[in-house]
Design an enzyme around this catalytic site. Structure first.
Site, PDB file in Angstrom:
ATOM      1  N   ASP A  72     105.349 -74.717  14.427  1.00  0.00           N
ATOM      2  CA  ASP A  72     105.750 -75.029  15.725  1.00  0.00           C
ATOM      3  C   ASP A  72     104.399 -75.643  16.150  1.00  0.00           C
ATOM      4  O   ASP A  72     103.011 -76.250  15.915  1.00  0.00           O
ATOM      5  CB  ASP A  72     105.698 -74.081  17.225  1.00  0.00           C
ATOM      6  CG  ASP A  72     106.581 -74.323  18.239  1.00  0.00           C
ATOM      7  OD1 ASP A  72     107.100 -75.557  18.287  1.00  0.00           O
ATOM      8  OD2 ASP A  72     105.210 -74.119  19.422  1.00  0.00           O
ATOM      9  N   ASP A  87     103.578 -78.281  19.834  1.00  0.00           N
ATOM     10  CA  ASP A  87     103.456 -78.289  20.757  1.00  0.00           C
ATOM     11  C   ASP A  87     102.643 -76.235  21.112  1.00  0.00           C
ATOM     12  O   ASP A  87     103.422 -76.234  21.232  1.00  0.00           O
ATOM     13  CB  ASP A  87     103.929 -78.596  22.258  1.00  0.00           C
ATOM     14  CG  ASP A  87     103.374 -78.827  23.421  1.00  0.00           C
ATOM     15  OD1 ASP A  87     101.906 -79.095  23.492  1.00  0.00           O
ATOM     16  OD2 ASP A  87     103.931 -79.292  24.457  1.00  0.00           O
TER      17      ASP A  87
END
Length: 342
Positions: free
Chosen positions: A26, A28
């Site tokens: 992932d 952010d």
């Protein structure tokens, strides 16, 4: 309790970057926050890559194109090509392409990332419900997306046009705080039409399928900061996961996690890719990791000992998850977490 329910974080005698061939990361809260690299991310990813681990960046953000995301990561000091980025726009475009004819028109409610992904699958983006679309697709279009775009989606969906959404994240982080995400925009159309979209993004299977198709991963490790998208997505895909504590998940949420939100491994940040993971031992009478022992009391989690805070958290996870079984632990872990500074 059914077989296969995770009751403790696992240990690993190998560095995770050696035990798995591909990290599905992932962005952010894991690699960057507010546009800037998170501490230790750049160096940790460089070491993992140099050791042979493939790095793939998996995002529910359908606005930015893979080229844009790759450019941003490269600017941060993480050399990345567009082929290393997988977006929910790509996942939903594939989902649509499997259900409409080649060359079909698709009404786009969103940004450039969706249009690029649709063209990649041989579909034609259009702007109006009157353009005879074969499908409607909705993805995050930025804070300035006009209200009238939701009306266009509603007109088409009410006419019976199949409706798709890149993802349904209700919120997104921004430099000024938490802002409405694509899920909030999807709710507008749902309220107006009473319809339900087909959704592609994390934590649903189409997104995991897209990452595997594009990376060719045989032993993938999902790396994320969110239980309800990253870790649940790994659970849905039947693959292992590493939760890092650099994003939205805190210790209390981790202890209360139901089975589909329980990560395989827990670490502070991306340095966890470069090390083995300590084993949690023990049973219902007490779970040990490092210098800590955790147990479930009558109404709260008990923690004794001393040592690394993360070892204490791992032991607490074992006590909480075992006590909860297939549910969510309701025991108070506040005092125990406070001892760890978490």
């Amino acid at each position: 309790m059914s077989q296969g329910v995770r009751t403790r974080p696992e240990g690993s005698g190998q560095p995770l970057s050696e035990a798995y061939d591909t990290a599905l990361l992932d962005l952010d809260g894991v690699v960057y926050a507010g546009g800037s690299a998170i501490a230790h991310a750049v160096d940790s990813l460089a070491v993992a890559r140099s050791g042979g681990m493939r790095l793939a960046y998996v995002t529910n953000n359908a606005l930015r194109t893979p080229d844009t995301v790759a450019g941003h990561l490269t600017e941060l000091g993480i050399p990345t090509g567009a082929d290393d980025v997988i977006t929910s726009a790509q996942a939903v475009a594939r989902l649509i392409s499997e259900q409409v004819p080649a060359g079909a028109r698709v009404l786009v409610i969103g940004g450039e990332g969706l249009r690029v992904a649709l063209r990649e699958r041989g579909l034609v983006p259009v702007e109006s419900a009157d353009d005879d679309p074969a499908a409607v697709v909705q993805g995050y279009g930025g804070p300035d997306l006009p209200w009238g775009r939701f009306a266009e989606a509603s007109y088409a969906v009410r006419r019976g046009v199949p409706w798709f959404a890149s993802n349904t994240d209700l919120t997104i982080p921004s430099g000024r705080g938490i802002a409405p995400g694509n899920g909030a925009a999807v709710e507008v159309v749902r309220i107006a039409t009473g319809a339900e979209p087909q959704v592609a993004g994390k934590p649903l299977p189409p997104m995991h399928r897209e990452t595997i198709i594009r990376t060719g991963a045989e032993r993938p490790l999902v790396v994320g900061d969110r239980l309800d998208t990253d870790i649940e997505g790994a659970s849905n895909g039947g693959v292992d996961s590493l939760l890092v504590l650099t994003g939205v998940t805190d210790g209390a949420q981790l202890l209360a996690a139901p089975p589909h939100h329980r990560p395989t491994y827990v670490d502070a940040d991306l340095r966890g890719l470069l090390t083995g993971q300590p084993e949690v031992t023990g049973d219902g009478a007490g779970f040990r990791c490092g210098g800590w022992t955790a147990a479930a009391g009558a109404d709260r989690l008990e923690l004794t000992g001393d040592g690394e805070a993360l070892d204490g958290l791992r032991a607490l996870c074992a006590a909480a998850w075992t006590a909860a079984g297939e549910g969510s632990c309701a025991l108070d872990g506040g005092k125990a977490l406070a001892r760890l500074g978490l």
